[in-house]
Design an enzyme around this catalytic site. Structure first.
Site, PDB file in Angstrom:
ATOM      1  N   GLY A  40       0.833  -1.206   0.000  1.00  0.00           N
ATOM      2  CA  GLY A  40       0.000   0.000   0.000  1.00  0.00           C
ATOM      3  C   GLY A  40       0.861   1.246   0.000  1.00  0.00           C
ATOM      4  O   GLY A  40       0.648   2.183  -0.797  1.00  0.00           O
ATOM      5  N   THR A  41       1.844   1.264   0.873  1.00  0.00           N
ATOM      6  CA  THR A  41       2.745   2.422   0.961  1.00  0.00           C
ATOM      7  C   THR A  41       3.489   2.625  -0.353  1.00  0.00           C
ATOM      8  O   THR A  41       3.596   3.749  -0.852  1.00  0.00           O
ATOM      9  CB  THR A  41       3.745   2.210   2.117  1.00  0.00           C
ATOM     10  OG1 THR A  41       2.986   2.126   3.316  1.00  0.00           O
ATOM     11  CG2 THR A  41       4.743   3.327   2.210  1.00  0.00           C
ATOM     12  N   ASN A 182       0.178 -10.094 -11.327  1.00  0.00           N
ATOM     13  CA  ASN A 182       1.368 -10.618 -11.996  1.00  0.00           C
ATOM     14  C   ASN A 182       1.058 -12.050 -12.459  1.00  0.00           C
ATOM     15  O   ASN A 182      -0.062 -12.539 -12.280  1.00  0.00           O
ATOM     16  CB  ASN A 182       2.616 -10.513 -11.108  1.00  0.00           C
ATOM     17  CG  ASN A 182       2.560 -11.441  -9.893  1.00  0.00           C
ATOM     18  OD1 ASN A 182       1.725 -12.339  -9.816  1.00  0.00           O
ATOM     19  ND2 ASN A 182       3.444 -11.226  -8.949  1.00  0.00           N
ATOM     20  N   GLY A 217       6.901  -7.769 -20.258  1.00  0.00           N
ATOM     21  CA  GLY A 217       6.046  -6.588 -20.376  1.00  0.00           C
ATOM     22  C   GLY A 217       4.703  -6.748 -19.696  1.00  0.00           C
ATOM     23  O   GLY A 217       4.573  -7.510 -18.737  1.00  0.00           O
ATOM     24  N   ASP A 239      17.424  -5.536  -8.501  1.00  0.00           N
ATOM     25  CA  ASP A 239      16.519  -5.835  -7.379  1.00  0.00           C
ATOM     26  C   ASP A 239      15.097  -5.497  -7.846  1.00  0.00           C
ATOM     27  O   ASP A 239      14.770  -4.319  -8.004  1.00  0.00           O
ATOM     28  CB  ASP A 239      16.921  -4.971  -6.169  1.00  0.00           C
ATOM     29  CG  ASP A 239      16.029  -5.203  -4.956  1.00  0.00           C
ATOM     30  OD1 ASP A 239      15.100  -6.020  -5.046  1.00  0.00           O
ATOM     31  OD2 ASP A 239      16.272  -4.541  -3.921  1.00  0.00           O
ATOM     32  N   ASP A 245       4.546  -2.775  -7.728  1.00  0.00           N
ATOM     33  CA  ASP A 245       3.918  -1.618  -7.060  1.00  0.00           C
ATOM     34  C   ASP A 245       4.232  -0.323  -7.807  1.00  0.00           C
ATOM     35  O   ASP A 245       3.375   0.556  -7.942  1.00  0.00           O
ATOM     36  CB  ASP A 245       4.417  -1.505  -5.610  1.00  0.00           C
ATOM     37  CG  ASP A 245       3.961  -2.677  -4.768  1.00  0.00           C
ATOM     38  OD1 ASP A 245       2.907  -3.265  -5.093  1.00  0.00           O
ATOM     39  OD2 ASP A 245       4.650  -3.008  -3.787  1.00  0.00           O
ATOM     40  N   ALA A 277      12.977   1.422 -11.397  1.00  0.00           N
ATOM     41  CA  ALA A 277      12.989   0.835 -10.042  1.00  0.00           C
ATOM     42  C   ALA A 277      13.782  -0.470  -9.971  1.00  0.00           C
ATOM     43  O   ALA A 277      14.467  -0.726  -8.980  1.00  0.00           O
ATOM     44  CB  ALA A 277      11.550   0.609  -9.565  1.00  0.00           C
ATOM     45  N   GLY A 282      16.766  -1.773  -3.175  1.00  0.00           N
ATOM     46  CA  GLY A 282      15.903  -1.209  -2.132  1.00  0.00           C
ATOM     47  C   GLY A 282      14.468  -1.092  -2.596  1.00  0.00           C
ATOM     48  O   GLY A 282      14.096  -1.586  -3.669  1.00  0.00           O
TER      49      GLY A 282
HETATM   50  P1  ATP Z   1       7.469  -7.624  -7.737  1.00  0.00           P
HETATM   51  O1  ATP Z   1       6.717  -8.686  -6.958  1.00  0.00           O
HETATM   52  O2  ATP Z   1       8.928  -7.959  -7.972  1.00  0.00           O
HETATM   53  O3  ATP Z   1       7.232  -6.246  -7.271  1.00  0.00           O
HETATM   54  P2  ATP Z   1       5.589  -8.340  -9.743  1.00  0.00           P
HETATM   55  O4  ATP Z   1       5.814  -9.827  -9.801  1.00  0.00           O
HETATM   56  O5  ATP Z   1       4.380  -7.844  -9.046  1.00  0.00           O
HETATM   57  O6  ATP Z   1       6.870  -7.619  -9.216  1.00  0.00           O
HETATM   58  P3  ATP Z   1       6.333  -8.118 -12.531  1.00  0.00           P
HETATM   59  O7  ATP Z   1       5.378  -8.632 -13.557  1.00  0.00           O
HETATM   60  O8  ATP Z   1       7.541  -8.946 -12.245  1.00  0.00           O
HETATM   61  O9  ATP Z   1       5.502  -7.759 -11.228  1.00  0.00           O
HETATM   62  O10 ATP Z   1       6.860  -6.660 -12.961  1.00  0.00           O
HETATM   63  C1  ATP Z   1       5.978  -5.566 -13.137  1.00  0.00           C
HETATM   64  C2  ATP Z   1       6.461  -4.737 -14.316  1.00  0.00           C
HETATM   65  O11 ATP Z   1       7.762  -4.211 -13.994  1.00  0.00           O
HETATM   66  C3  ATP Z   1       6.630  -5.500 -15.626  1.00  0.00           C
HETATM   67  O12 ATP Z   1       5.416  -5.559 -16.361  1.00  0.00           O
HETATM   68  C4  ATP Z   1       7.725  -4.697 -16.320  1.00  0.00           C
HETATM   69  O13 ATP Z   1       7.165  -3.583 -17.001  1.00  0.00           O
HETATM   70  C5  ATP Z   1       8.576  -4.190 -15.148  1.00  0.00           C
HETATM   71  N1  ATP Z   1       9.730  -5.075 -14.924  1.00  0.00           N
HETATM   72  C6  ATP Z   1       9.829  -6.107 -14.059  1.00  0.00           C
HETATM   73  N2  ATP Z   1      11.033  -6.705 -14.144  1.00  0.00           N
HETATM   74  C7  ATP Z   1      11.725  -6.020 -15.084  1.00  0.00           C
HETATM   75  C8  ATP Z   1      13.043  -6.132 -15.644  1.00  0.00           C
HETATM   76  N3  ATP Z   1      13.892  -7.088 -15.263  1.00  0.00           N
HETATM   77  N4  ATP Z   1      13.407  -5.238 -16.597  1.00  0.00           N
HETATM   78  C9  ATP Z   1      12.571  -4.250 -16.995  1.00  0.00           C
HETATM   79  N5  ATP Z   1      11.321  -4.087 -16.514  1.00  0.00           N
HETATM   80  C10 ATP Z   1      10.891  -4.968 -15.583  1.00  0.00           C
END
Ligand code: ATP
Length: 299
Positions: A40-41, A182, A217, A239, A245, A277, A282
């Site tokens: 949330g934060t 995700n 993507g 990382d 988020d 990010a 971090g």
């Molecule tokens: P997390 O739990 O690590 O916060 P998540 O599993 O909820 O992430 P992801 O689908 O892994 O979500 O990532 C969200 C979005 O972040 C992706 O759709 C993509 O746009 C971007 N992203 C994630 N990993 C990468 C990467 N290695 N390089 C570039 N963009 C990335």
């Protein structure tokens, strides 16, 4: 337009490991960072840095972690409504990260589950029709359902990130306008990924479904409308904590600042923001700054 995020605040303790531990195995790790987190934060910080007027409603305990959360959140451009609850442990996450940027996370939710309903309803009494209500899976089932219904009654647009996974999510879908999932959430909750998963959620009432797929993507599906895919922006990931988020916060802020629901531009903005990010270590400190988000949103 304004956003109300009702969710958790936590301290992320990030530990670098060579590989994620198998069940029953003890491994060594190195402290990589200690940072403000909590889904949330995280989402609220990104929305606020993006220039959207954002209220964060959350709860902490009354311990040392709570003091850190108050200090760090005071540095963000947020309207803060933090309840400090006596005798409650402030939530924290143990984040294990590997050299290739993969992570596994355990989060405690004692403070999040104790968030007083009245505190959240008091904040929502200031909301107007069309404002965003943004929630995740860290609060209890009853309060989450009650707040989504209260938001809908005020004409708010409800956005939900079903993470961490909980059994009560199934009954929430009719009250959700926009869902962000995700790949693992999509498989667990919709039984598939991609277009098929979006259709499952549309049938349950969700108007817009965003499916993120890491380096593959993200997809945006609008009920009765388009299904679009936006590639990830290339990044040297060190990382990925908070990637999802950052994506959700940036997508919602981009759409809200232009006055409406999600579109291809919002998803492109979110991809650029999350690529920044993942290239930093971090949580809060890895999120795009106000200037970075302003530059992304101008594109
Ligand atoms: P997390 O739990 O690590 O916060 P998540 O599993 O909820 O992430 P992801 O689908 O892994 O979500 O990532 C969200 C979005 O972040 C992706 O759709 C993509 O746009 C971007 N992203 C994630 N990993 C990468 C990467 N290695 N390089 C570039 N963009 C990335």
């Amino acid at each position: 337009m304004r956003a109300f995020v009702i969710g958790n605040a936590a301290i992320d303790e990030t530990i670098s490991v060579d590989g994620l531990p198998e069940p029953g195995v003890s491994i060594l790790g190195r402290i990589a960072s200690r940072d403000l987190g909590g889904k949330g934060t995280n989402q609220a910080v990104v929305m606020a840095r993006g220039g959207l007027e954002t209220t964060l409603v959350s709860a902490t305990g009354d311990d040392f972690r709570s003091a850190t959360i108050h200090e760090q959140l005071a540095e963000e451009p947020l309207d803060l409504r933090l309840s400090s609850l006596a005798g409650v442990s402030t939530d924290f996450s143990m984040v294990l990260t590997t050299p290739d940027g993969e992570n596994s996370i355990v989060t405690t939710t004692e403070a999040a589950e104790a968030l007083p309903l009245e505190a959240a309803l008091a904040a929502l009494s200031e909301a107007s029709s069309g404002d965003f209500l943004v929630m995740q899976g860290n609060l209890g089932g009853e309060i989450t359902e009650a707040l989504l219904k209260a938001g809908r009654e005020r004409g708010m647009v409800t956005a939900f990130n079903p993470s961490p996974l909980r059994p009560y999510f199934e009954r929430l879908w009719p009250f959700i306008d926009i869902a962000f999932l995700n790949e693992s959430e999509s498989l667990s909750l919709a039984g598939s990924t991609g277009k098929k998963a979006a259709e499952v959620l549309h049938a349950k009432g969700v108007r817009q479904v965003v499916l993120t797929a890491g380096t593959d993507g993200a997809m945006l599906s609008t009920k009765g409308g388009d299904f679009i895919h936006v590639p990830a922006v290339r990044a040297k990931a060190i990382d990925t904590t908070g990637a999802g988020d950052t994506f959700m916060g940036a997508a919602l802020a981009s759409a809200a600042l232009r006055g409406g629901m999600l579109d291809a531009r919002a998803i492109s903005h979110a991809s650029a923001a999350s690529a920044l990010a993942v290239a930093r270590r971090g949580t809060r400190r890895a999120f795009p700054s106000r200037d970075e988000l302003a530059a992304i949103f101008a594109g």
